[in-house]
Design a protein around this motif. Structure first.
Motif, PDB file in Angstrom:
ATOM      1  N   VAL A 194      16.823   7.301  -3.335  1.00  0.00           N
ATOM      2  CA  VAL A 194      17.259   6.066  -2.683  1.00  0.00           C
ATOM      3  C   VAL A 194      16.729   5.989  -1.255  1.00  0.00           C
ATOM      4  CG1 VAL A 194      19.261   4.684  -2.011  1.00  0.00           C
ATOM      5  CG2 VAL A 194      19.296   5.969  -4.160  1.00  0.00           C
ATOM      6  N   ASP A 195      16.715   7.123  -0.566  1.00  0.00           N
ATOM      7  CA  ASP A 195      16.188   7.135   0.803  1.00  0.00           C
ATOM      8  C   ASP A 195      14.743   6.657   0.834  1.00  0.00           C
ATOM      9  OD1 ASP A 195      18.572   8.095   1.804  1.00  0.00           O
ATOM     10  OD2 ASP A 195      17.895  10.177   1.967  1.00  0.00           O
ATOM     11  N   GLU A 196      13.926   7.153  -0.108  1.00  0.00           N
ATOM     12  CA  GLU A 196      12.524   6.718  -0.120  1.00  0.00           C
ATOM     13  C   GLU A 196      12.428   5.225  -0.406  1.00  0.00           C
ATOM     14  OE1 GLU A 196       8.088   7.470  -1.987  1.00  0.00           O
ATOM     15  OE2 GLU A 196       9.766   8.578  -2.851  1.00  0.00           O
ATOM     16  N   LEU A 197      13.205   4.750  -1.377  1.00  0.00           N
ATOM     17  CA  LEU A 197      13.192   3.321  -1.682  1.00  0.00           C
ATOM     18  C   LEU A 197      13.530   2.494  -0.455  1.00  0.00           C
ATOM     19  CD1 LEU A 197      14.936   3.325  -5.154  1.00  0.00           C
ATOM     20  CD2 LEU A 197      12.710   2.288  -4.700  1.00  0.00           C
ATOM     21  N   LEU A 198      14.530   2.920   0.294  1.00  0.00           N
ATOM     22  CA  LEU A 198      14.996   2.110   1.417  1.00  0.00           C
ATOM     23  C   LEU A 198      14.064   2.159   2.618  1.00  0.00           C
ATOM     24  CD1 LEU A 198      18.862   2.554   1.224  1.00  0.00           C
ATOM     25  CD2 LEU A 198      17.425   0.716   0.361  1.00  0.00           C
ATOM     26  N   THR A 199      13.102   3.076   2.626  1.00  0.00           N
ATOM     27  CA  THR A 199      12.066   2.997   3.664  1.00  0.00           C
ATOM     28  C   THR A 199      11.177   1.775   3.420  1.00  0.00           C
ATOM     29  OG1 THR A 199      10.489   4.410   2.477  1.00  0.00           O
ATOM     30  CG2 THR A 199      12.021   5.509   3.989  1.00  0.00           C
ATOM     31  N   HIS A 200      11.264   1.207   2.217  1.00  0.00           N
ATOM     32  CA  HIS A 200      10.506   0.000   1.877  1.00  0.00           C
ATOM     33  C   HIS A 200      11.437  -1.185   1.648  1.00  0.00           C
ATOM     34  CE1 HIS A 200       6.915   2.479   1.449  1.00  0.00           C
ATOM     35  NE2 HIS A 200       7.651   3.326   0.756  1.00  0.00           N
ATOM     36  N   GLN A 201      12.579  -1.137   2.325  1.00  0.00           N
ATOM     37  CA  GLN A 201      13.588  -2.182   2.143  1.00  0.00           C
ATOM     38  C   GLN A 201      13.028  -3.576   2.414  1.00  0.00           C
ATOM     39  OE1 GLN A 201      17.283  -1.565   4.324  1.00  0.00           O
ATOM     40  NE2 GLN A 201      17.475  -3.764   4.634  1.00  0.00           N
ATOM     41  N   ALA A 202      12.210  -3.714   3.454  1.00  0.00           N
ATOM     42  CA  ALA A 202      11.670  -5.037   3.813  1.00  0.00           C
ATOM     43  C   ALA A 202      10.856  -5.619   2.660  1.00  0.00           C
ATOM     44  CB  ALA A 202      10.829  -4.938   5.078  1.00  0.00           C
ATOM     45  N   TYR A 203      10.044  -4.770   2.017  1.00  0.00           N
ATOM     46  CA  TYR A 203       9.232  -5.238   0.892  1.00  0.00           C
ATOM     47  C   TYR A 203      10.107  -5.575  -0.310  1.00  0.00           C
ATOM     48  CZ  TYR A 203       6.369  -4.999  -3.301  1.00  0.00           C
ATOM     49  OH  TYR A 203       5.797  -5.273  -4.523  1.00  0.00           O
ATOM     50  N   ILE A 204      11.046  -4.706  -0.632  1.00  0.00           N
ATOM     51  CA  ILE A 204      11.893  -4.914  -1.808  1.00  0.00           C
ATOM     52  C   ILE A 204      12.666  -6.225  -1.704  1.00  0.00           C
ATOM     53  CG2 ILE A 204      13.903  -4.017  -3.076  1.00  0.00           C
ATOM     54  CD1 ILE A 204      12.921  -1.179  -2.337  1.00  0.00           C
ATOM     55  N   ASN A 254       0.838  -1.198   0.000  1.00  0.00           N
ATOM     56  CA  ASN A 254       0.000   0.000   0.000  1.00  0.00           C
ATOM     57  C   ASN A 254       0.878   1.255   0.000  1.00  0.00           C
ATOM     58  OD1 ASN A 254      -2.189   1.720   0.177  1.00  0.00           O
ATOM     59  ND2 ASN A 254      -2.392   1.516   2.387  1.00  0.00           N
ATOM     60  N   THR A 255       1.418   1.566  -1.159  1.00  0.00           N
ATOM     61  CA  THR A 255       2.216   2.783  -1.299  1.00  0.00           C
ATOM     62  C   THR A 255       2.154   3.252  -2.742  1.00  0.00           C
ATOM     63  OG1 THR A 255       4.441   3.721  -1.200  1.00  0.00           O
ATOM     64  CG2 THR A 255       4.290   1.368  -1.655  1.00  0.00           C
ATOM     65  N   LYS A 256       2.251   4.557  -2.939  1.00  0.00           N
ATOM     66  CA  LYS A 256       2.248   5.102  -4.295  1.00  0.00           C
ATOM     67  C   LYS A 256       3.591   4.909  -4.987  1.00  0.00           C
ATOM     68  CE  LYS A 256      -1.159   8.748  -3.320  1.00  0.00           C
ATOM     69  NZ  LYS A 256      -1.360  10.217  -3.239  1.00  0.00           N
ATOM     70  N   LEU A 257       4.626   4.542  -4.229  1.00  0.00           N
ATOM     71  CA  LEU A 257       5.951   4.370  -4.825  1.00  0.00           C
ATOM     72  C   LEU A 257       5.988   3.203  -5.802  1.00  0.00           C
ATOM     73  CD1 LEU A 257       8.990   5.074  -4.960  1.00  0.00           C
ATOM     74  CD2 LEU A 257       9.314   3.612  -2.947  1.00  0.00           C
ATOM     75  N   PHE A 258       5.197   2.172  -5.532  1.00  0.00           N
ATOM     76  CA  PHE A 258       5.212   0.974  -6.368  1.00  0.00           C
ATOM     77  C   PHE A 258       3.877   0.790  -7.082  1.00  0.00           C
ATOM     78  CE2 PHE A 258       8.015  -0.131  -2.696  1.00  0.00           C
ATOM     79  CZ  PHE A 258       9.216  -0.014  -3.384  1.00  0.00           C
ATOM     80  N   VAL A 259       3.952   0.540  -8.373  1.00  0.00           N
ATOM     81  CA  VAL A 259       2.775   0.230  -9.181  1.00  0.00           C
ATOM     82  C   VAL A 259       2.907  -1.230  -9.616  1.00  0.00           C
ATOM     83  CG1 VAL A 259       1.510   0.749 -11.303  1.00  0.00           C
ATOM     84  CG2 VAL A 259       2.573   2.603  -9.991  1.00  0.00           C
ATOM     85  N   ILE A 260       1.934  -2.053  -9.226  1.00  0.00           N
ATOM     86  CA  ILE A 260       1.981  -3.483  -9.539  1.00  0.00           C
ATOM     87  C   ILE A 260       0.794  -3.779 -10.451  1.00  0.00           C
ATOM     88  CG2 ILE A 260       2.088  -5.815  -8.584  1.00  0.00           C
ATOM     89  CD1 ILE A 260       2.880  -4.489  -5.897  1.00  0.00           C
ATOM     90  N   LEU A 277       5.982  -8.059 -12.015  1.00  0.00           N
ATOM     91  CA  LEU A 277       6.490  -6.743 -12.407  1.00  0.00           C
ATOM     92  C   LEU A 277       6.095  -5.700 -11.367  1.00  0.00           C
ATOM     93  CD1 LEU A 277       5.783  -6.402 -16.244  1.00  0.00           C
ATOM     94  CD2 LEU A 277       7.988  -6.087 -15.126  1.00  0.00           C
ATOM     95  N   VAL A 278       7.057  -4.886 -10.972  1.00  0.00           N
ATOM     96  CA  VAL A 278       6.796  -3.773 -10.055  1.00  0.00           C
ATOM     97  C   VAL A 278       7.418  -2.521 -10.659  1.00  0.00           C
ATOM     98  CG1 VAL A 278       7.054  -2.870  -7.718  1.00  0.00           C
ATOM     99  CG2 VAL A 278       6.881  -5.345  -8.074  1.00  0.00           C
ATOM    100  N   PHE A 279       6.581  -1.522 -10.960  1.00  0.00           N
ATOM    101  CA  PHE A 279       7.070  -0.270 -11.540  1.00  0.00           C
ATOM    102  C   PHE A 279       7.299   0.738 -10.418  1.00  0.00           C
ATOM    103  CE2 PHE A 279       4.008  -1.465 -15.197  1.00  0.00           C
ATOM    104  CZ  PHE A 279       4.885  -2.440 -15.636  1.00  0.00           C
TER     105      PHE A 279
END
Length: 246
Positions: free
Chosen positions: A69-79, A2-8, A45-47
């Motif tokens: 990169v900072d924003e991406l790494l707030t979702h490190q567990a998911y990635i 549930n985040t706008k950063l990733f489009v699945i 696929l994850v955009f």
């Protein structure tokens, strides 16, 4: 997620691998939509959608690589929760390098493969004159030369007023960011357009400095935006890389 950063576009909870796709400067997840349904069934696929585009159009775009990169790494567990690979085109290639470098520093799980498309190696010097700070008309003229933004869009003044801040922000990162070289433990495959004259052979082969593995380089007809011009060939080559991983 549930985040706008990733489009699945096609959720696949049983996938063996996630492929995170990072667009070029000014690009949105829409550039990867033709890929949906054309990759192996075991791949989800994850955009990646940063501020300033798509559902995040009203958010201020980042002007610094580290903020992305900072924003991406707030979702490190998911990635990192299951095996994953990164694909990036142009600026996206530099984002996946910097993100992987940070994951190495954190001792986190790493991508099983990086596909760096349409980009000089991030630690090599850019030969291009900076354009992100040019006056409006000169900046638009530079966009026209790049041949990555449709002419009809460039001539649509109202739309361009909305897009110019995003484009300037992305170009600022693309033109100012230069990585400290680190040899990653991840394999890297490089995609390059035969007619992309802005990337020298030295800049292209510089990717070898950034992997402990021997890199593979695949060439496509077309210029910098061969990812759009040669969609079928690009998807086919991505599939070849993925099948070796699965």
């Amino acid at each position: 997620m549930n985040t706008k950063l990733f489009v699945i576009p096609k959720p696949n909870p049983n996938a063996k691998l996630r492929l995170f796709c990072f667009p070029y400067a000014g690009g949105s997840p829409a550039i990867f939509m033709p890929w949906v349904g054309l990759l192996p069934n075991e791949v989800e696929l994850v955009f990646v959608q940063f501020p300033g585009r798509g559902a995040r159009m009203t958010e201020t775009a980042y002007t610094d690589m580290q903020h992305k990169v900072d924003e991406l790494l707030t979702h490190q567990a998911y990635i990192t929760e299951k095996p994953f690979a990164f694909f990036g085109h142009s600026l996206g290639s530099r984002v996946i390098f910097e993100t992987t470098k940070r994951l190495v520093a954190l001792g986190a799980p790493l991508p099983v493969h990086l596909i760096a498309s349409g980009s000089r190696a991030p630690h090599t010097n850019s030969n291009k004159t900076q354009t992100y700070h040019l006056p409006h008309d000169e900046f638009v003229a530079e966009l026209l030369k790049l041949n990555g933004t449709p002419k009809e869009l460039l001539e649509h003044k109202e739309l361009m007023e909305l897009l110019i801040p995003l484009l300037r922000a992305d170009f600022q990162i693309a033109e100012c960011y230069q990585a400290q070289p680190v040899s990653l433990p991840c394999p890297i495959t490089v995609f390059h357009g035969y007619d992309d004259i802005e990337i020298s052979a030295e800049q292209l082969h510089g990717w070898q400095d950034l992997s402990k593995h021997k890199i593979d380089i695949h060439y496509f007809n077309g210029g910098h935006f061969f990812i759009n011009q040669c969609k079928e060939e690009v998807i086919s080559q991505v599939n070849q890389v993925l099948r070796k991983i699965l």
